[in-house]
Design a protein around this motif. Sequence first.
Motif, PDB file in Angstrom:
ATOM      1  N   PHE A  87      72.508   7.420 -22.085  1.00  0.00           N
ATOM      2  CA  PHE A  87      72.271   6.065 -22.576  1.00  0.00           C
ATOM      3  C   PHE A  87      73.542   5.458 -23.175  1.00  0.00           C
ATOM      4  O   PHE A  87      74.311   6.126 -23.856  1.00  0.00           O
ATOM      5  CB  PHE A  87      71.174   6.122 -23.648  1.00  0.00           C
ATOM      6  CG  PHE A  87      71.050   4.879 -24.445  1.00  0.00           C
ATOM      7  CD1 PHE A  87      70.408   3.769 -23.928  1.00  0.00           C
ATOM      8  CD2 PHE A  87      71.586   4.802 -25.719  1.00  0.00           C
ATOM      9  CE1 PHE A  87      70.304   2.608 -24.664  1.00  0.00           C
ATOM     10  CE2 PHE A  87      71.482   3.645 -26.463  1.00  0.00           C
ATOM     11  CZ  PHE A  87      70.838   2.554 -25.934  1.00  0.00           C
ATOM     12  N   GLN A 112      63.227  -2.620 -20.483  1.00  0.00           N
ATOM     13  CA  GLN A 112      62.448  -1.441 -20.110  1.00  0.00           C
ATOM     14  C   GLN A 112      62.462  -0.382 -21.215  1.00  0.00           C
ATOM     15  O   GLN A 112      63.325  -0.401 -22.076  1.00  0.00           O
ATOM     16  CB  GLN A 112      63.029  -0.832 -18.839  1.00  0.00           C
ATOM     17  CG  GLN A 112      62.840  -1.714 -17.633  1.00  0.00           C
ATOM     18  CD  GLN A 112      63.403  -1.081 -16.378  1.00  0.00           C
ATOM     19  OE1 GLN A 112      64.206  -0.167 -16.444  1.00  0.00           O
ATOM     20  NE2 GLN A 112      62.975  -1.581 -15.235  1.00  0.00           N
ATOM     21  N   ASN A 113      61.563   0.571 -21.100  1.00  0.00           N
ATOM     22  CA  ASN A 113      61.579   1.729 -22.004  1.00  0.00           C
ATOM     23  C   ASN A 113      62.941   2.388 -21.911  1.00  0.00           C
ATOM     24  O   ASN A 113      63.459   2.600 -20.822  1.00  0.00           O
ATOM     25  CB  ASN A 113      60.507   2.761 -21.603  1.00  0.00           C
ATOM     26  CG  ASN A 113      59.096   2.247 -21.842  1.00  0.00           C
ATOM     27  OD1 ASN A 113      58.294   2.193 -20.927  1.00  0.00           O
ATOM     28  ND2 ASN A 113      58.806   1.840 -23.049  1.00  0.00           N
ATOM     29  N   SER A 149      73.583  13.226 -26.437  1.00  0.00           N
ATOM     30  CA  SER A 149      72.652  14.060 -25.678  1.00  0.00           C
ATOM     31  C   SER A 149      71.992  13.329 -24.500  1.00  0.00           C
ATOM     32  O   SER A 149      71.179  13.901 -23.794  1.00  0.00           O
ATOM     33  CB  SER A 149      71.576  14.590 -26.612  1.00  0.00           C
ATOM     34  OG  SER A 149      71.038  13.520 -27.359  1.00  0.00           O
ATOM     35  N   SER A 150      72.307  12.041 -24.286  1.00  0.00           N
ATOM     36  CA  SER A 150      71.705  11.352 -23.143  1.00  0.00           C
ATOM     37  C   SER A 150      72.767  10.473 -22.483  1.00  0.00           C
ATOM     38  O   SER A 150      73.854  10.277 -23.022  1.00  0.00           O
ATOM     39  CB  SER A 150      70.523  10.500 -23.591  1.00  0.00           C
ATOM     40  OG  SER A 150      70.987   9.413 -24.357  1.00  0.00           O
ATOM     41  N   GLY A 170      67.195   0.439 -25.069  1.00  0.00           N
ATOM     42  CA  GLY A 170      67.996   0.367 -26.293  1.00  0.00           C
ATOM     43  C   GLY A 170      67.521  -0.651 -27.318  1.00  0.00           C
ATOM     44  O   GLY A 170      68.228  -0.954 -28.279  1.00  0.00           O
ATOM     45  N   LYS A 171      66.309  -1.144 -27.154  1.00  0.00           N
ATOM     46  CA  LYS A 171      65.790  -2.161 -28.074  1.00  0.00           C
ATOM     47  C   LYS A 171      65.705  -1.629 -29.508  1.00  0.00           C
ATOM     48  O   LYS A 171      66.200  -2.257 -30.444  1.00  0.00           O
ATOM     49  CB  LYS A 171      64.399  -2.628 -27.612  1.00  0.00           C
ATOM     50  CG  LYS A 171      64.370  -3.166 -26.202  1.00  0.00           C
ATOM     51  CD  LYS A 171      62.979  -3.590 -25.786  1.00  0.00           C
ATOM     52  CE  LYS A 171      61.947  -2.478 -25.721  1.00  0.00           C
ATOM     53  NZ  LYS A 171      62.234  -1.434 -24.698  1.00  0.00           N
TER      54      LYS A 171
HETATM   55  N1  LIG Z   1      68.702   9.864 -31.901  1.00  0.00           N
HETATM   56  C1  LIG Z   1      68.823   9.901 -30.573  1.00  0.00           C
HETATM   57  N2  LIG Z   1      69.500  10.899 -29.959  1.00  0.00           N
HETATM   58  C2  LIG Z   1      69.659  10.948 -28.635  1.00  0.00           C
HETATM   59  N3  LIG Z   1      69.166  10.003 -27.796  1.00  0.00           N
HETATM   60  C3  LIG Z   1      68.481   8.981 -28.327  1.00  0.00           C
HETATM   61  C4  LIG Z   1      68.260   8.871 -29.740  1.00  0.00           C
HETATM   62  N4  LIG Z   1      67.547   7.745 -29.983  1.00  0.00           N
HETATM   63  C5  LIG Z   1      67.328   7.205 -28.779  1.00  0.00           C
HETATM   64  N5  LIG Z   1      67.875   7.913 -27.786  1.00  0.00           N
HETATM   65  C6  LIG Z   1      67.857   7.601 -26.346  1.00  0.00           C
HETATM   66  O1  LIG Z   1      68.494   6.342 -26.173  1.00  0.00           O
HETATM   67  C7  LIG Z   1      67.777   5.523 -25.256  1.00  0.00           C
HETATM   68  C8  LIG Z   1      67.382   4.213 -25.900  1.00  0.00           C
HETATM   69  O2  LIG Z   1      66.390   4.443 -26.873  1.00  0.00           O
HETATM   70  P1  LIG Z   1      65.647   3.281 -27.651  1.00  0.00           P
HETATM   71  O3  LIG Z   1      64.665   3.931 -28.533  1.00  0.00           O
HETATM   72  O4  LIG Z   1      66.655   2.392 -28.279  1.00  0.00           O
HETATM   73  O5  LIG Z   1      64.940   2.501 -26.456  1.00  0.00           O
HETATM   74  P2  LIG Z   1      63.806   1.392 -26.460  1.00  0.00           P
HETATM   75  O6  LIG Z   1      64.295   0.260 -25.625  1.00  0.00           O
HETATM   76  O7  LIG Z   1      63.399   1.073 -27.844  1.00  0.00           O
HETATM   77  O8  LIG Z   1      62.611   2.127 -25.678  1.00  0.00           O
HETATM   78  P3  LIG Z   1      61.010   1.991 -25.845  1.00  0.00           P
HETATM   79  O9  LIG Z   1      60.610   0.727 -25.138  1.00  0.00           O
HETATM   80  O10 LIG Z   1      60.499   3.201 -25.126  1.00  0.00           O
HETATM   81  O11 LIG Z   1      60.694   2.004 -27.295  1.00  0.00           O
HETATM   82  C9  LIG Z   1      66.635   6.378 -24.750  1.00  0.00           C
HETATM   83  O12 LIG Z   1      67.024   6.966 -23.538  1.00  0.00           O
HETATM   84  C10 LIG Z   1      66.450   7.415 -25.826  1.00  0.00           C
HETATM   85  O13 LIG Z   1      65.970   8.617 -25.279  1.00  0.00           O
END
Ligand SMILES: Nc1ncnc2c1ncn2[C@@H]1O[C@H](COP(=O)(O)OP(=O)(O)OP(=O)(O)O)[C@@H](O)[C@H]1O
Length: 242
Positions: free
Chosen positions: A17, A37-38, A14-15, A41-42
């Motif tokens: 990413f 960054q937010n 759905s994204s 994918g962390k």
């Molecule tokens: N279950 C899911 N379904 C669809 N997209 C997802 C899902 N989980 C995460 N994403 C998307 O994947 C990307 C990475 O998400 P992730 O939570 O790993 O990032 P993060 O680095 O931890 O961000 P943050 O610093 O905001 O916590 C984001 O764009 C998020 O919207």
Amino acid sequence: MVLEFDGVKKEYKSSDFKLDGINFDLSEGEVLGLIGQNGSGKSTILKMANQLVKQDGGSIKYLGQPLESMSDEDLRQARKKIVYIFQSANLLENKTVLYHLKLVYKLNKTKVDEDEIDEILDFMQISRLKKSYVRHLSGGQKQKLAIAMALLQKPKVLLCDEISSALDASAEREIFDLLAKIVEERKISIMIISHNLDVLKNFSDRILLLDKGQIQKEIIPTKSANKQEDNYFNHVVEYFYD
Ligand SMILES: Nc1ncnc2c1ncn2[C@@H]1O[C@H](COP(=O)(O)OP(=O)(O)OP(=O)(O)O)[C@@H](O)[C@H]1O
Ligand SMILES: [Mg+2]
């Protein structure tokens, strides 16, 4: 090695990413920081480390064994040792600290060990809160309880996802000091995500910088007050992070 990521790939339908071939190792007693960054994918990486989220490709090994090809039972046992601590501790407001610690034994179908509970409470410096209700705990105390519950599982790896981000500076310092004590005394490895770069820098043995679906840099932070290297670190981080 405790954990090995080898060419790990992940996409969400759905994204847009995409993690495109993540490689790194985590050794025993090591603290590995993860920044980016937010949305970089962390959290996804941390969740894959205990298979809360499954990778699309590549291999994740725990003590040399690929998680993706384990039997259900072996995977269940491995996941108990790779404990994910959530951003906002998932606790029951109307239950006590002791209730939560006993729950760990129940979930593992083992006999409650009150001495062990007292020892962990003491270690986490929350003995006096044993009978307190979660709704009366501060944010920092809740995080300590979440860590105490994780420690009862006798983990090999703690996965800490922004566990101190809702805390004030002194509560955050306290949590990191406790984590440092855990690593030192229990030979546990830690993977940690935090937006507080100063704390992360002091606490981590290595920091991986995630950007554009890959690990772009591996930084060994200097814990000494070396101005020049400090500037380098800040420069690199700012470049990717802002
Ligand atoms: N279950 C899911 N379904 C669809 N997209 C997802 C899902 N989980 C995460 N994403 C998307 O994947 C990307 C990475 O998400 P992730 O939570 O790993 O990032 P993060 O680095 O931890 O961000 P943050 O610093 O905001 O916590 C984001 O764009 C998020 O919207
Ligand atoms: Mg996250």
